[in-house]
Enzyme design. Structure first.
Site, PDB file in Angstrom:
ATOM      1  NE  ARG A 294      24.508   7.761 -21.357  1.00 53.03           N
ATOM      2  CZ  ARG A 294      25.517   8.050 -20.001  1.00 53.03           C
ATOM      3  NH1 ARG A 294      24.872   8.485 -18.946  1.00 53.03           N
ATOM      4  NH2 ARG A 294      26.050   8.740 -20.464  1.00 53.03           N
ATOM      5  CE1 TYR A 434      27.416   2.479 -29.597  1.00 57.67           C
ATOM      6  CE2 TYR A 434      27.104   3.540 -31.598  1.00 57.67           C
ATOM      7  CZ  TYR A 434      27.279   2.046 -31.225  1.00 57.67           C
ATOM      8  OH  TYR A 434      26.760   1.456 -31.767  1.00 57.67           O
ATOM      9  CD  GLU A 435      24.076   6.826 -27.100  1.00 57.96           C
ATOM     10  OE1 GLU A 435      23.734   8.235 -26.467  1.00 57.96           O
ATOM     11  OE2 GLU A 435      23.843   6.468 -28.420  1.00 57.96           O
ATOM     12  N   GLY A 436      28.060   8.015 -24.427  1.00 63.43           N
ATOM     13  CA  GLY A 436      28.618   8.278 -22.902  1.00 63.43           C
ATOM     14  C   GLY A 436      29.642   7.555 -23.250  1.00 63.43           C
ATOM     15  CD  GLN A 441      27.655   5.279 -19.562  1.00 68.33           C
ATOM     16  OE1 GLN A 441      26.288   4.842 -18.824  1.00 68.33           O
ATOM     17  NE2 GLN A 441      27.266   5.821 -20.502  1.00 68.33           N
TER      18      GLN A 441
END
Lengths: 592, 592
Positions: A294, A434-436, A441
């Site tokens: 992240r 991506y990555e959440g 977030q």
């Protein structure tokens, strides 16, 4: 064709004038003197400009091709990957024990910004490997570490993260991929994973997939998820490669951008895997990768903004169009350069003031990670845990917006692929997802991190700003332009947190409806703080009689722009937050 | 695959509940009763959903191909174009004299939104023709009108606008294309034009290029520019097509989006052209097209936001992921739909409240054009002239941002081309650039339109809001939620205009540095006004005992969201504007 020049001067300023890295007692930091970091950054900058940047448009136009189960990366990628590998760039901040260079994460982050800015799609092959290796480093058995890490540190083998399935992304509890235990202690994995970056390609001898799956009979939902190591080729006891494992790439996705990275559908058909960490504790192990990833994604937002800005700036100085409203500035030419026009300036200053503030924020975050990991500083760990969603969400949202502004400077040419500005926005777009996704977030920030350890970390954050303001309150040069606006912005942030506390308990939606604004408000306060710190450092350098007066004066002017033109956004975010849940939640789903 | 449903219900509401079109005395408006507009909109909606929308992804993936000088449009485009032509949709609001349907522009605009939303790249072929025909209608000789208009109204022949050259876009005074007068009264044109939308294709028998060029010996710069009609095939005296003219497509640009429209490099090699309007007065004639085109482009911003929102909404209702924080809402499913989550709501409401406000703004603007053209109302003309850059700049910037929000609702699937959300953002991106990049719109607004006729039109705008507030001040249902926020926002706008007046004379940069923010501030006030008017109309309908209560209640809730969550942006824009020129202009160009 667009170009990339590494911002080494600015990085040196942040590392040494602002963060004073070499004077800190974090293990490994004493080596980070100006000469050493300069040597590393210059060398990384050279590779970025000369090797990675020219391949960026090639990757975009060629993309990756799947033929007979084999993925062909764009022309030149493999040779460049070898060059990066041979230069020792793949494990800069990883431990020496397995072949890393053991440099602090803060330096790895600076280098990472360069590589990502020059070629995001390419750098992801290495970035995913770094993340997977970190997870094995923390959660793997000694044997697993010895088997995989040396090859992964060197990127002879690359790594992947396998989370998403067609029907579940954020909500991993819905996962269907199964891992059946075998008598020899291994597992057989069956299922389909999608959106697997660097999932299959031709640049490494082996690919080490980290795969989330459920062991039948385990707990329902997210509590029954375990993490497995599933190599493309089974590794024999002597470390050589054995049989091809039952994992194959079924498809490469056609995406909006990052065409140079192969985003794969991965099919697991009874593939052999080994448990990484404990049974049913897969999410914990995965989060080791996710948090690092992240922060790395936040950096991508900044990096794309930087390269887009560099090219917009060059175009604004070069392209002749119209005359300055205050009088001709280029009397010998048919027109003045774009940069004379106030609205072009407004755009360039929006970009520049974001980028430089974001870079300081990013490197400060990396420093906190070093303090947490190397220095075992629990306060630093709490603070970076709090700020991780802010770094990811705010820097990628704003970074994307900046690539759009940069593209706009080119007028019609910004829309034509040949000029390269479109690629920067298309590539930057993925970082918000991506990555959440950034909404997740914001949820993580407001729904979890704010209240973590009884709100200790957010209180520490406010305390830190208060201390900074107090320590510098007598500094008249800083007061009006930097301290006062920072104080006002942080009051907005405190008022938001207060609103959540007072209303969120009764109705969680009152907090969550404002979560996205809170993430941005928080981001602005962080950049405001960084600008105040950078202004302080610049004043100090000017007072000490620096020979680089122009750099520090420009820094101060850029900071004043941020405080005057960007930071007042905090009041708007507060107004949105304080309008509460009702405007957002009032309608029934059917009424939309 | 994404879909498109025409927002006929909402358009009917604006036309009849808000604008009360059929009760106005503008010529032609008495025919616009509910039944009539409903019939037209339903029919247009059907073509949009069933014919144009399915071709949208086809156009994106196939693009246009240039082979041996001939441009092949995507599969299905020609048949659809024939269908649109046969339906009489190409000259809805053009005079009957040359085969048009003579309907008001306000209705043409509503239909235009549908076509653009369903397929922007396709609709541009027709849109450019409309613009070129309008210029011939206003500035052409009787013979030119008879020669070209019937075929252009029916789109048997299409039209283009040729302004940009490789070295000049906004600054057309730098133009190099030459037009040499011939003895027979025609001209020979030589030069290269770029970014020519619909420049060459296979859907029409002839293409009528309107080309800006300089007659040698004329005045320097923009004052020496004339406009010419240059048909692809010379039209013989009997109206049949003769020789191929010396104009060819040299290249099709590879663009970020609108792949279905051929964006051409056009080479003029001694092509025969005829003067349109007066010598050296080309810009005046071109502006007839440009103003119409700018409003049409603003509409594209809204239209892409609408279609992206429709698909995001469908996904948010369908995709199961996570559980509502306030308790499970879909107990029989494995998870709740996305729409239960507050941050997804926040995004959907941002989109919905912008779109509906923007549609009202758009149709109000179109109504002003009808009052100006059909009713010869000079005040309406002044007001729409003032607001044209706001419609173009604000609706395309915000429209683009909304497509990005809609794409984000899809998570990772938003980044995969197959799902179609990427196309909406890539197509929407061009609208911020063409027909004058949005920075140029802001310059036009602040540098020219504000002071036009001694500031009469902006004063009339403020007066109109004041009157509206006064007329409704006793309406308690409107006051807190709508009138008070509108008043506050319009005060911010007035304060900005005041700041420009007080500072812009001394230093024009003080105004121009705030021009972009002013354009957005103005846009928000316009949408705030439209929401107040829509709220008033909704209250009236509810009080009158409407059978469609749900529609009006939803309208009110959506409006409250806009006033609470979007309109407060005016204060931020004002703060940026009042920071003046210094933060923007302080640095030397070399210091960047």
């Amino acid at each position: 064709m667009p170009s990339y020049t590494a911002p080494t001067r600015d990085m040196q300023f942040i590392l040494h004038d602002v963060l004073n890295v070499s004077e800190q007692d974090t293990p490994g930091y004493s080596e980070l003197d100006r000469e050493f970091t300069s040597a590393v950054l210059e060398e990384a900058g050279k590779i970025s400009s000369e090797v990675l940047s020219p391949l960026n448009p090639v990757g975009d136009s060629e993309g990756c091709v799947l033929e007979n189960g084999v993925v062909r990366t764009p022309k030149g990628f493999k040779a460049a990957f070898d060059q990066v590998r041979e230069g020792g760039w793949t494990a800069l901040d990883l431990p020496e024990e397995y072949g890393g260079q053991n440099m602090p994460y803060v330096l790895g982050t600076a280098v990472g910004e360069m590589f990502s800015g020059a070629n995001q799609a390419f750098t992801m092959y290495q970035g995913l490997t770094h993340g997977a290796a970190s997870a094995i480093l923390v959660h793997g058995s000694d044997q697993q570490k010895e088997t995989y890490l040396p090859k992964m540190f060197s990127c002879e083998w690359t790594g992947t993260m396998n989370l998403t399935e067609p029907h579940c992304g954020t909500d991993l509890g819905l996962m269907r991929t199964k891992a059946e235990p075998q008598e020899d202690g291994s597992y057989l994995l069956t299922g389909q994973k999608i959106f697997i970056s660097s999932g299959e390609h031709d640049m490494a001898d082996n690919i080490v997939h980290l795969v989330l799956a459920k062991i039948p009979g385990g707990p329902d939902g997210i509590k029954g998820v375990s993490l497995f190591i599933v190599p493309k080729f089974i590794v024999k006891d002597d470390g050589s490669l054995g049989d091809r494992n039952g994992v194959t790439c079924g498809k490469i996705e056609e995406k909006m951008g990052i065409h140079g990275n192969s985003t794969c559908v991965m099919n697991y058909d009874g593939a052999t895997g080994w448990l990484l960490g404990e049974e049913h504790k897969g999410m914990r192990a995965m989060f080791t990768m996710m948090n690092e990833a992240r922060i790395g994604v936040g950096m991508q937002g900044l990096a794309q903004a930087e390269v887009a800005y560099q090219n917009a700036l060059a175009y604004a100085k070069d392209r002749l169009q119209g005359r300055a409203v205050t009088g001709t500035e280029n009397p010998n030419g048919p027109a003045d350069p774009l940069i004379v026009h106030p609205d072009i300036r407004r755009s360039l200053m929006d970009q520049k003031s974001f980028i430089e503030g974001a870079r300081a924020f990013m490197l400060w975050g990396a420093e906190l990670i070093d303090r947490s990991h190397r220095g075992e500083d629990a306060d630093a760990e709490g603070l970076i845990s709090l700020m991780t969603p802010v770094i990811k969400g705010f820097l990628t949202d704003e970074g994307y917006d900046m690539t759009v502004l940069a593209q706009q400077v080119y007028g019609g040419h910004g829309y034509i692929e040949e000029w390269g500005m479109s690629q920067f926005t298309r590539d930057a777009r993925i970082a918000m997802i991506y990555e959440g996704a950034n909404g997740v977030q914001a949820l993580d920030l407001v729904g979890r991190k704010l209240a973590q350890d009884s709100g200790k970390h957010v209180m520490a954050f406010f305390e830190m700003i208060k201390t900074f303001l107090k320590e510098n309150e007598g500094d008249e040069a800083l007061k009006k332009d930097f301290l006062d606006p920072l104080k006002a912005a942080s009051k907005d942030l405190q008022a938001s947190a207060m609103f959540f506390m007072q209303n969120g308990m009764k109705n969680p939606n009152a907090a969550l409806a404002g979560s996205y604004d809170f993430m941005h408000l928080f981001g602005h306060v962080c950049l405001g703080l960084m600008w105040a710190r950078m202004a302080k450092a610049s004043h100090a350098a000017l007072e000490a009689g620096t020979t680089d007066e122009a750099f520090y004066k420009t820094k101060l002017a850029t900071g004043r722009f941020y405080m005057k033109r960007r930071l007042p956004a905090t009041a708007l975010h507060l107004a949105r937050i304080e309008s509460g849940a009702e405007p957002v939640m009032e309608l029934d789903a059917e009424a939309f």
